[in-house]
Design a protein around this motif. Sequence first.
Motif, mmCIF file in Angstrom:
data_model
loop_
_atom_site.group_PDB
_atom_site.id
_atom_site.type_symbol
_atom_site.label_atom_id
_atom_site.label_comp_id
_atom_site.label_asym_id
_atom_site.label_seq_id
_atom_site.Cartn_x
_atom_site.Cartn_y
_atom_site.Cartn_z
ATOM 1 N N GLN A 149 -11.703 -69.887 27.086
ATOM 2 C CA GLN A 149 -12.257 -69.871 28.415
ATOM 3 C C GLN A 149 -13.053 -68.721 28.700
ATOM 4 O O GLN A 149 -14.040 -68.553 29.091
ATOM 5 N N PHE A 150 -12.192 -67.614 28.479
ATOM 6 C CA PHE A 150 -12.674 -66.298 28.962
ATOM 7 C C PHE A 150 -11.783 -65.174 28.180
ATOM 8 O O PHE A 150 -10.599 -65.402 27.809
ATOM 9 N N ARG A 201 -6.849 -73.178 28.324
ATOM 10 C CA ARG A 201 -5.697 -74.162 28.591
ATOM 11 C C ARG A 201 -5.703 -75.219 27.280
ATOM 12 O O ARG A 201 -6.738 -75.271 26.690
ATOM 13 N N ALA A 224 0.529 -68.282 31.584
ATOM 14 C CA ALA A 224 0.101 -68.087 33.009
ATOM 15 C C ALA A 224 0.770 -68.973 33.961
ATOM 16 O O ALA A 224 1.150 -68.473 35.101
ATOM 17 N N THR A 244 -1.705 -73.421 30.705
ATOM 18 C CA THR A 244 -2.596 -72.179 30.534
ATOM 19 C C THR A 244 -1.869 -70.879 29.943
ATOM 20 O O THR A 244 -0.901 -70.350 30.571
ATOM 21 N N ARG A 284 -16.416 -66.669 24.475
ATOM 22 C CA ARG A 284 -16.333 -68.052 25.267
ATOM 23 C C ARG A 284 -17.062 -69.125 24.490
ATOM 24 O O ARG A 284 -18.001 -68.811 24.139
ATOM 25 N N ARG A 328 -22.838 -79.079 27.709
ATOM 26 C CA ARG A 328 -21.402 -78.469 28.181
ATOM 27 C C ARG A 328 -20.554 -79.218 27.393
ATOM 28 O O ARG A 328 -20.014 -80.332 27.653
ATOM 29 N N ILE A 376 -26.748 -80.773 31.479
ATOM 30 C CA ILE A 376 -27.288 -80.202 32.658
ATOM 31 C C ILE A 376 -28.562 -79.916 32.581
ATOM 32 O O ILE A 376 -29.290 -79.444 31.487
ATOM 33 N N GLU A 433 -3.902 -76.504 36.700
ATOM 34 C CA GLU A 433 -5.348 -76.985 37.021
ATOM 35 C C GLU A 433 -5.862 -75.663 37.925
ATOM 36 O O GLU A 433 -7.020 -75.431 37.596
ATOM 37 N N ILE A 457 -5.023 -72.431 38.112
ATOM 38 C CA ILE A 457 -5.342 -71.350 37.157
ATOM 39 C C ILE A 457 -6.714 -71.427 36.239
ATOM 40 O O ILE A 457 -7.606 -70.547 36.229
ATOM 41 N N THR A 458 -6.684 -72.748 35.806
ATOM 42 C CA THR A 458 -7.955 -73.069 34.925
ATOM 43 C C THR A 458 -9.320 -72.802 35.777
ATOM 44 O O THR A 458 -10.196 -72.399 35.233
ATOM 45 N N ILE A 459 -9.100 -73.245 37.033
ATOM 46 C CA ILE A 459 -10.237 -73.267 37.860
ATOM 47 C C ILE A 459 -10.634 -72.004 38.365
ATOM 48 O O ILE A 459 -12.026 -71.280 38.055
ATOM 49 N N ARG A 513 -9.988 -68.972 36.563
ATOM 50 C CA ARG A 513 -10.376 -68.378 35.368
ATOM 51 C C ARG A 513 -12.162 -68.883 35.007
ATOM 52 O O ARG A 513 -12.868 -68.058 34.445
ATOM 53 N N GLU A 514 -12.226 -70.111 35.329
ATOM 54 C CA GLU A 514 -13.683 -70.661 35.274
ATOM 55 C C GLU A 514 -14.538 -70.039 36.118
ATOM 56 O O GLU A 514 -15.732 -69.739 35.625
ATOM 57 N N VAL A 567 -14.496 -66.990 37.142
ATOM 58 C CA VAL A 567 -14.741 -65.690 36.691
ATOM 59 C C VAL A 567 -15.382 -65.627 35.298
ATOM 60 O O VAL A 567 -16.434 -64.944 35.007
ATOM 61 N N ALA A 568 -15.278 -66.542 34.461
ATOM 62 C CA ALA A 568 -16.306 -66.887 33.334
ATOM 63 C C ALA A 568 -17.314 -67.143 33.636
ATOM 64 O O ALA A 568 -18.327 -66.927 32.988
ATOM 65 N N GLN A 569 -17.988 -68.225 34.483
ATOM 66 C CA GLN A 569 -19.373 -68.449 34.907
ATOM 67 C C GLN A 569 -19.915 -68.018 35.902
ATOM 68 O O GLN A 569 -21.257 -68.003 35.974
ATOM 69 N N ALA A 606 -3.041 -65.839 36.877
ATOM 70 C CA ALA A 606 -4.092 -66.160 35.864
ATOM 71 C C ALA A 606 -4.220 -64.870 34.912
ATOM 72 O O ALA A 606 -4.840 -65.061 33.722
ATOM 73 N N HIS A 621 -12.944 -81.589 32.956
ATOM 74 C CA HIS A 621 -12.801 -80.287 33.482
ATOM 75 C C HIS A 621 -13.924 -79.570 33.259
ATOM 76 O O HIS A 621 -13.849 -78.308 33.194
ATOM 77 N N LEU A 622 -15.209 -80.234 33.064
ATOM 78 C CA LEU A 622 -16.402 -79.531 32.655
ATOM 79 C C LEU A 622 -17.142 -79.220 33.964
ATOM 80 O O LEU A 622 -17.877 -79.885 34.626
ATOM 81 N N TYR A 623 -16.610 -77.892 34.519
ATOM 82 C CA TYR A 623 -17.362 -77.621 35.916
ATOM 83 C C TYR A 623 -18.725 -76.729 35.742
ATOM 84 O O TYR A 623 -18.767 -76.088 34.665
ATOM 85 N N ASN A 624 -19.566 -77.326 36.525
ATOM 86 C CA ASN A 624 -21.064 -76.726 36.402
ATOM 87 C C ASN A 624 -21.116 -75.926 37.791
ATOM 88 O O ASN A 624 -21.426 -76.330 38.631
#
Lengths: 438, 307
Positions: free
Chosen positions: A237-238, A256, A285, A305, A318, A358, A422, B17, B19-21, B23-24, B26-28, B52, B174-177
């Motif tokens: 993820q990162f 995760r 985590a 996670t 990523r 994605r 997208i 859930e 923590i994943t959000i 991190r997401e 930060v990544a995106q 996280a 969990h594919l957040y845009n």
Amino acid sequence: MDQGVVRFITAGSVDDGKSTLIGRLLYDTKSILVDQMESLSKTRHARAVSTEAGIDLALLTDGLEAEREQGITIDVAYRYFSTPQRKFIVADAPGHEQYTRNLVTGASQSDVAVVLVDATRVDLSTQPATLLAQTKRHAAIIRLLGLRHVVFVINKMDLLDFNEQTFNAIGESITDLTQKLGLPKPQLIPISALLGINVVEKSAATPWYRGQTLLQWLENLDLGVDNKSAEFRFPVQFVARQDGSDANGFRGYMGRIDAGHVRVGQKITVLPSGRHSTVTEIYLANGSGALDTNNAVPSAATDQTVTLCLSDELDVSRGDLFTQTDGLTPPALTQLLSADLCWLDSEPLSLTRKYALRHTTNTVSAKVKRIEQVLDVHTLLHGTDVQVLNANDIGRVELVLQKPIAADLFDEARRTGCFILIDEATHHTVAAGMIRNT
Amino acid sequence: MTTTPLQDSHLDGLEAESITIIREVVAQCANPAMLFSSGKDSIVMFHLARKAFHFGARPIRLPFPLLHIDTGHNYDEVIQFRDALVRKTGVQLIVGHVEDSIKRGTVRLRKATDSRNAAQAVTLLESIAEHEFDALMGGARRDEEKARAKERIFSFRDEFGQWDPKAQRPELWHLYNARITRGENMRVFPISNWTELDIWQYIAREKLELPSIYYSHSREVVRKNNLLVPVTPVTPKGPSDNSEVLSVRFRTVGDISCTCPVESRAATPTEIIAETVLSELTERGATRMDDQTSEASMERRKKEGYF
């Protein structure tokens, strides 16, 4: 999978009574608080139907002003209630045809589907009885989205004098439908959401029904171990870096665990590069007390996670996927996908434009090469002569990708088998995809 | 509500859930921040963020700052708590002052003691513009209010900071845009799926510290419209008001002028859980003066850019 929480979606046609059913579950599990009740009695509503307590239960979930004006649910609402056995997260998805995309959204967040069938709107003059097109569409979507637990609740049985023959006739049609779609044998429950019959409490009105109430069924449902026994899948993820300022330089891969488990010393393969390495550290985590203590752990499993460190300095970023090197069913590295697309956007699918695809944490450019077939929800047959996908259409398509991705089949590994498209210009999420062939 | 304590596994699921959000984001996102009010929800969210980015014995460094939109109407305990937390964790804190917006003339109040809760939206948008944040994480929960029940986890705001409930992006798996165009903004709600009860159970489990006004204490209050209005410089006692000193605690921490305590003797998270389970009033109904104005007031404020 978390056995303490059940995420379910309610699906059904408009006016089948979904909002009333959820209101009933909240009301009967005593999840509705006094001030919510008072605001309900203040609210004016076009389709208000009162309960014995004088409350319109549907108003509990119809949240937005536009809905209060129109009297229909137009977006997914999430609701929460708990019983001594379990905690529930409910996605209340709308039944109106143009809002099918919300049903898809809700289903993708759920493990269980509760499909409402309005018994008074089933055509009993035919043999077998004819269900509404929306009921068929929703069942088809639930199949496509891979929900493995489905219950059909036959609602408004009070208006049909709780007639057993009627219930059985509807049940036969539903069984036919689920067989055609390849869904597991359905659970059928006769209810009246309005009167609260067989929702939470067992009722004397249906002495011929010996099964569980809806809530009992939800409480006792075995969600199964899901993909814990499956092979390891970990999308990066990162990439966390702490370096420069101290000697304690650090490079960790966050994410995760989508499937399987991982332990220190395990050999992993990074896809798509195909390079190998060994896991040297695992930082967990989540889990109680993780901030006070050293959160390094010897192993971790699905849904956790973590941050992983590797023995080699590889070029990992990523979107890369870690798998176990000794896996027997590795994902396919492919630039061609056959997939079911649920089109969500008001602008139809373009076969000439490219979209951002994605998949897990990875994004690649993609084009839809051709539409193989489109599902006709009235007949549940696949038309092969249609070359367009409009909003709410479901079609099997062939995609070509700019770079290879590490893909699983959706029915075998939901999280690494799904994707979204997208629009590069509007940034809208325009399609939900399920990988069927690689 | 029921009286059974929920299992740890349920909290673990919610935690993973969230923590994943985080991190997401930060990544995106290029320049995110996390809203922090010192309220219990933002304290939980901040704790999740630190988890996280926790790697063994290494110091935890969050890759984003906290942003506090300060109405200037605070209980002292809350600001003291915030500053102590910043000192202890070394997190970067940015404060946007409603007072500054008033001085600039972008916020106008009818009178000095008016609620500044709605004015926060203006200061928030000004802080976003000043620091060029492309994403803000907030501690809103879907169980708080009906309009929030429909909010996405990654919620898109246009260049005016507006939320259009009819044009939300579908959110799949969990594919957040998080894609936006410059000037637009993402609001992200990592604890969307938590309830008030979950929050308290988590506070108890993780032994999180909260501002002391969350626990029972003696306070002078006036009973008005079924609310206990605290007697403060911002909400002084009127000539016809009868005040009394009661044992109370706050269920939310907001602007003094619109946040009321409830009667309570609960002095620990466990005692609060017992009260929450039995509570007959939802969190906002018992304690927020501004939400009662109209059935749809939260939705209107959200459309205007309120968090």
